[in-house]
Write a protein that holds these residues in place. Structure first.
Motif, PDB file in Angstrom:
ATOM      1  N   VAL A  44       0.898   1.460   3.228  1.00  0.00           N
ATOM      2  CA  VAL A  44       0.233   1.799   1.981  1.00  0.00           C
ATOM      3  C   VAL A  44       0.640   0.585   1.003  1.00  0.00           C
ATOM      4  N   GLY A  45      -0.182   0.558   0.023  1.00  0.00           N
ATOM      5  CA  GLY A  45       0.165  -0.500  -0.930  1.00  0.00           C
ATOM      6  C   GLY A  45       1.206  -0.047  -1.987  1.00  0.00           C
ATOM      7  N   ASP A  46       1.164  -1.000  -2.794  1.00  0.00           N
ATOM      8  CA  ASP A  46       2.487  -0.540  -3.998  1.00  0.00           C
ATOM      9  C   ASP A  46       1.865   0.587  -5.043  1.00  0.00           C
ATOM     10  N   ASP A  47       1.835   1.840  -4.638  1.00  0.00           N
ATOM     11  CA  ASP A  47       1.080   2.684  -5.322  1.00  0.00           C
ATOM     12  C   ASP A  47       1.942   4.022  -5.242  1.00  0.00           C
ATOM     13  N   PRO A  48       2.735   4.548  -6.391  1.00  0.00           N
ATOM     14  CA  PRO A  48       3.617   5.676  -6.091  1.00  0.00           C
ATOM     15  C   PRO A  48       2.754   6.884  -5.582  1.00  0.00           C
ATOM     16  N   PRO A  49       1.734   7.315  -5.965  1.00  0.00           N
ATOM     17  CA  PRO A  49       1.259   8.572  -5.361  1.00  0.00           C
ATOM     18  C   PRO A  49       0.806   8.400  -3.824  1.00  0.00           C
ATOM     19  N   ARG A  50       0.405   7.152  -3.480  1.00  0.00           N
ATOM     20  CA  ARG A  50       0.123   6.980  -2.201  1.00  0.00           C
ATOM     21  C   ARG A  50       1.328   6.789  -1.137  1.00  0.00           C
ATOM     22  N   ILE A  51       2.246   6.240  -1.881  1.00  0.00           N
ATOM     23  CA  ILE A  51       3.466   6.146  -0.994  1.00  0.00           C
ATOM     24  C   ILE A  51       4.215   7.542  -0.875  1.00  0.00           C
ATOM     25  N   ALA A  52       4.071   8.249  -2.016  1.00  0.00           N
ATOM     26  CA  ALA A  52       4.599   9.688  -1.714  1.00  0.00           C
ATOM     27  C   ALA A  52       3.914  10.705  -0.895  1.00  0.00           C
ATOM     28  N   ALA A  53       2.596  10.327  -0.759  1.00  0.00           N
ATOM     29  CA  ALA A  53       1.806  10.918   0.195  1.00  0.00           C
ATOM     30  C   ALA A  53       1.967  10.723   1.673  1.00  0.00           C
ATOM     31  N   ALA A  54       2.085   9.490   1.801  1.00  0.00           N
ATOM     32  CA  ALA A  54       2.487   8.756   3.105  1.00  0.00           C
ATOM     33  C   ALA A  54       4.000   9.438   3.741  1.00  0.00           C
TER      34      ALA A  54
END
Length: 320
Positions: A44-54
């Motif tokens: 995932v990229g440097d994006d907190p919501p995407r990091i959290a989802a992963a």
């Protein structure tokens, strides 16, 4: 009880193709050997919501989740925020992480740079992990749901934390499964398809050992894994399958293990007491470069010439 591991690699540079994700490769091998085979990997990229989802998706499936990248001091290092979001907790300044940060810069003989203090902001409930090869502390979170381990993306820093922190932590966890017994056989002069047809019965899903193949530059490697108990039984089964592979593929087998072809060639030259010189043109010296990686090759390798122009080939080598 959940088993296995998940890996989440973080970084816009990984998605853009600017950096190769060697960390996931390294982790997959180490985690499997530690009894936590990897079930899924996500980038995932440097994006907190995407990091959290992963992270949430990985923790729902696996007992151990390892996240790499995004722990530095810059504005695009957002993994701490993503972990906090995944755990549903705030970020708080950690006195222990701050002390680690100060000690690191003292060891380097300089003050903590302005703005680097953010590396001591940890999701509540996470413990800082000492980084002996860099500045950013890692993160460790453990609960009844498993282990969440967060490490920097710099490979050398990850390697240090893997050996000193993550693997000892996993060794204590109740979710740990058996570590497989491993063998590899290197083939040359045969395609993966032909090799696969000759050992197709050994590759049947669900059997033990598991036999798989993967192609590399100029060679094919057969990988065998056994989870049989006791260990002697696993080794017996591996011996049996390796013997079968050698019998069926005969001269195509060039080595035990994942053996680069330059090592195979060097071994043959040294065993036979042969010397050689190289003259290369379009390869630009690549053959010599590969062979000099092998210890002891100086006993065989006398000289190498890179003659790129036609004139050099005529004058130096006597090529018509």
């Amino acid at each position: 009880m959940k088993r296995g591991a998940g890996i989440v690699s973080v970084g816009d540079e990984l998605l853009a193709g600017r950096v190769l994700d060697t960390n996931a490769h390294r982790l997959s091998s180490a985690l499997r050997a530690a009894g936590f085979p990897v079930m899924a990997r996500a980038t995932v990229g440097d994006d907190p919501p995407r990091i959290a989802a992963a992270i949430r998706a990985a923790r729902a499936e696996a007992a151990a989740v390892v996240v790499t990248g995004g722990l530095g001091p810059t504005k695009d290092d957002l993994t701490r925020e993503g972990v906090a979001l995944a755990l549903g907790v705030p970020l708080r300044r950690s006195a222990a992480a701050e002390a680690m940060l100060r000690a690191t810069y003292e060891r380097l003989g300089r003050p903590v740079p302005p703005g680097s203090e953010v590396q001591a902001d940890l999701p509540e409930g996470c413990e800082p992990v000492k980084n002996l090869r860099g500045t950013a502390p890692g993160l460790l979170f453990e609960d009844d749901d498993g282990v969440l381990f967060v490490a920097p993306g710099v490979p050398s820093e990850l390697d240090g934390m893997l050996a000193e922190n993550l693997l000892p932590t996993l060794a204590r966890r109740p979710e740990r499964g058996p570590a497989p017994h491993l063998r590899q056989v290197t083939l040359a002069g045969v395609t993966e398809a032909v090799a696969g047809n000759l050992v197709a019965d050994l590759m049947t899903r669900g059997r033990d050992p598991i036999v798989g193949s993967y192609p590399k530059q100029g060679r094919v490697v057969l990988a065998l894994e056994s989870f049989a108990e006791p260990p002697d039984e696993a080794e017996r089964r591996l011996d049996r399958d390796v013997a079968t592979i050698r019998a069926r593929l005969a001269e195509s087998v060039v080595g035990d293990g994942d053996v680069p072809l330059q090592e195979v060639v060097a071994r043959l030259l040294l065993e036979r007491g042969l010397t050689f010189a190289l003259a290369e043109s379009m390869t630009g010296g690549a053959v010599a470069d590969a062979l000099v990686e092998v210890p002891g090759i100086s006993a065989s390798f006398l000289a190498g010439y890179v003659t790129y122009s036609n004139r050099a080939k005529r004058d130096a080598l006597g090529v018509p």
